[in-house]
Design an enzyme around this catalytic site. Structure first.
Site, PDB file in Angstrom:
ATOM      1  N   LYS A   1      89.648  14.189   6.658  1.00 16.18           N
ATOM      2  CA  LYS A   1      88.659  14.293   7.740  1.00 16.18           C
ATOM      3  C   LYS A   1      89.203  13.509   8.918  1.00 16.18           C
ATOM      4  CE  LYS A   1      86.168  14.429   3.725  1.00 16.18           C
ATOM      5  NZ  LYS A   1      86.559  13.844   2.427  1.00 16.18           N
TER       6      LYS A   1
ATOM      7  N   ASP B   1      90.058  -9.860  -0.733  1.00 16.62           N
ATOM      8  CA  ASP B   1      90.108 -11.264  -0.278  1.00 16.62           C
ATOM      9  C   ASP B   1      89.627 -11.455   1.155  1.00 16.62           C
ATOM     10  OD1 ASP B   1      91.099 -11.941  -2.736  1.00 16.62           O
ATOM     11  OD2 ASP B   1      93.187 -12.098  -2.085  1.00 16.62           O
TER      12      ASP B   1
ATOM     13  N   LYS C   1      84.684   5.442   0.475  1.00 17.80           N
ATOM     14  CA  LYS C   1      85.872   5.474  -0.376  1.00 17.80           C
ATOM     15  C   LYS C   1      86.860   4.409   0.077  1.00 17.80           C
ATOM     16  CE  LYS C   1      85.220  10.409   0.259  1.00 17.80           C
ATOM     17  NZ  LYS C   1      84.758  10.873  -1.037  1.00 17.80           N
TER      18      LYS C   1
ATOM     19  N   ASP D   1      92.140  13.437  22.948  1.00 18.48           N
ATOM     20  CA  ASP D   1      92.982  13.025  24.083  1.00 18.48           C
ATOM     21  C   ASP D   1      93.962  11.894  23.756  1.00 18.48           C
ATOM     22  OD1 ASP D   1      91.679  14.887  25.606  1.00 18.48           O
ATOM     23  OD2 ASP D   1      90.471  13.450  26.742  1.00 18.48           O
TER      24      ASP D   1
ATOM     25  N   HIS E   1      79.057   7.666  -0.828  1.00 15.79           N
ATOM     26  CA  HIS E   1      80.240   8.511  -0.664  1.00 15.79           C
ATOM     27  C   HIS E   1      81.398   7.759  -0.010  1.00 15.79           C
ATOM     28  CE1 HIS E   1      82.350  12.306   0.833  1.00 15.79           C
ATOM     29  NE2 HIS E   1      82.123  12.588  -0.431  1.00 15.79           N
TER      30      HIS E   1
ATOM     31  N   HIS F   1      91.509  17.525   1.740  1.00 17.34           N
ATOM     32  CA  HIS F   1      90.315  16.677   1.693  1.00 17.34           C
ATOM     33  C   HIS F   1      90.249  15.736   2.897  1.00 17.34           C
ATOM     34  CE1 HIS F   1      87.591  13.749  -0.614  1.00 17.34           C
ATOM     35  NE2 HIS F   1      86.974  14.914  -0.661  1.00 17.34           N
TER      36      HIS F   1
END
Length: 496
Positions: free
Chosen positions: A237, A421, A416, A242, A414, A235
């Site tokens: 991404k 604080d 996440k 470079d 979407h 899952h």
């Protein structure tokens, strides 16, 4: 023998086999139950969920278990023997400085969260870097415009890892750049998840290979279609260019992430662009995943892990943490937990799926009862109905405990992660659910920087303008149909 006789013989044999299986269902169920209970180390409520499924769907329930429930914790999939000595030396050095408070001038961010930093160092070798520039993207058009521009500047390599890649208008834009860079001699690698990219034909990946773009498939399907490890998904991404710039967050590659899918409308996500030392952590994660999926060994080419150029301005402190089913430690879940426990004033959570395990739910309720303001934002619409109604059930529990919970009405949420604080945040690919904690391969960035944390909080509060609050009254007045959906989906939540 005539075809009619062959078919008659076949059906007779099939009936004989089925008669044997059905005649011994109790015995089969006992055998399968013993395997699930005694030979797989699972959480008790997950065991009970599987046993319940086995009871109601005999025999087929165990086939589902083979596809969805087998345990991978005993397997150490990702190895980095070639760089372990170097990493261990740096990790041990950081641990020593933390333990002896020799990190230079007093740093409140480090002092307050030194136990979490130490945990990440000790459990996964997640080095702390303090020289990072971070840009937060919440809009897919802005994120991919920046990514494509960074790709145009590549001189050595482009490493891409996505759960979902769709061959549509967005990926065609990316491919045009990657073709140009590959023709210039830039090394281009794309790692994709077999389940997430199941709609993309193999001939498309072969076409990319013919253009000089290397591809690798994570957990490929058997015979092109049969997914034997459907429950374990990469899952993550990640993009690294470079060793200068890295991307991590929630956006996959597809037109819906640009808000071009009528089903979802506007797509609200969270992605980080990082320049600085933390890019090394993303690069290391990519190489480990690539080495496993491609059976190559990029560690033998030293330039892929050369020293990352530090950001020259005032930098953010970052640790890159990852987790997956090959490891008994729930690294990202533990980071969420520790941050919740350390909160003094406020916790702001965004997640499309909220199916917490018992420890997470208890931590949030303890925080609420300790006077901490807990805010949770989820989508107003489901992309996976079973998961959504299980999510709504747990949201109801938090509302009744005193949390402020909201549904995002301006499209699909979407993003996440959480902010604590206005001092620290943890965002990336991991949802607040059991799947992300235990079954998926995930990666998050923990950012210890008050300025960036306040920026993340400000984005959360901008989103509140497009939200509806789930109050105690509105939750208590939900109709019978919703209550039934919630109960069924919550019962199955350990399997979702």
């Amino acid at each position: 023998m005539r075809s009619e006789e062959i078919m008659e013989t076949f059906w007779d044999n099939l009936q004989t086999v089925w008669g044997f299986v059905s005649g011994h269902l109790i015995l089969w169920n006992m055998l399968f139950a013993i395997i699930i209970v005694f030979f797989e180390r699972k959480e008790p409520r997950s065991v009970w969920a599987w046993l319940l499924l086995l009871y109601f769907i005999p025999f087929l329930g165990f086939l589902f278990y083979l596809l969805l429930g087998t345990d991978m914790h005993k397997r150490k999939m990702f190895r980095m023997k070639e760089v372990e000595d170097r990493l261990n030396e740096e990790v041990r050095g950081q641990e020593y400085r933390l333990l002896n408070r020799r990190s230079g001038e007093k740093d409140e961010e480090i002092d307050r969260y030194s136990d979490l930093i130490m945990y990440n160092l000790e459990s996964s070798g997640a080095m702390l870097t303090g020289d990072n520039d971070i840009k937060i993207y919440t809009d897919g058009n802005a994120k991919f415009d920046a990514l494509i521009e960074d790709m145009r500047q590549a001189r050595e390599f482009i490493h891409m890892e996505y759960y979902i890649i769709k061959n549509d208008v967005l990926f065609q834009r990316i491919i045009e750049v990657l073709k140009e860079k590959a023709a210039e001699g830039v090394e281009v690698r794309i790692l994709f998840d077999s389940m997430g990219c199941r709609t993309v034909k193999n001939k498309f990946w072969r076409q990319l290979n013919s253009w000089g773009i290397q591809t690798a498939e994570f957990f490929p399907a058997l015979l092109g279609r049969l997914q034997l490890r459907i429950n374990y998904r990469n899952h993550r991404k990640i993009v690294v260019i470079d060793n200068k710039v890295g991307y991590v967050g929630g956006f996959n590659v597809g037109k819906e992430y640009l808000g071009l899918d009528e089903r979802f409308g506007y797509w609200r996500d969270t992605h980080l662009r990082i320049v600085g030392g933390a890019v090394f952590g993303l690069q290391l994660r990519f190489i480990l995943d690539w080495n496993y999926a491609s059976e190559q060994n990029l560690f033998t080419a030293g330039h892929y892990l050369e020293e990352v150029k530090a950001y020259s301005g005032k930098g953010c402190k970052v640790q890159i943490v990852s987790s997956g089913p090959d490891n008994t430690q729930k690294q990202i879940r533990d980071n969420y937990l520790q941050l919740i426990h350390k909160a003094k004033r406020r916790i702001s959570i965004q997640t499309p799926y909220f199916i917490p395990d018992e420890s997470m739910m208890s931590a949030l309720i303890i925080a609420i009862r300790s006077g901490v303001e807990v805010r949770v934002m989820i989508p107003c619409k489901p992309d996976h109905p079973f998961v959504y109604w299980a999510t709504y059930s747990y949201i109801g529990d938090l509302v009744m405990a005193g949390a402020s919970c909201y549904t995002y009405d301006n499209g699909f949420l979407h993003g996440k992660g959480l902010v604590v604080d206005d001092e620290v945040f943890c965002y990336g690919t991991a949802n607040m659910d059991i799947r992300s904690f235990s079954l998926n391969f995930e990666v998050n960035a923990v950012v210890y920087d008050a300025d960036k944390a306040r920026e993340m909080t400000a984005l959360f509060e901008q989103d509140l303008e497009h939200c509806s609050q789930v109050t105690r009254e509105s939750y208590a007045s939900r109709n019978l149909k919703i209550r039934v959906k919630e109960q069924i989906c919550r019962l199955l939540s350990p399997l979702l």
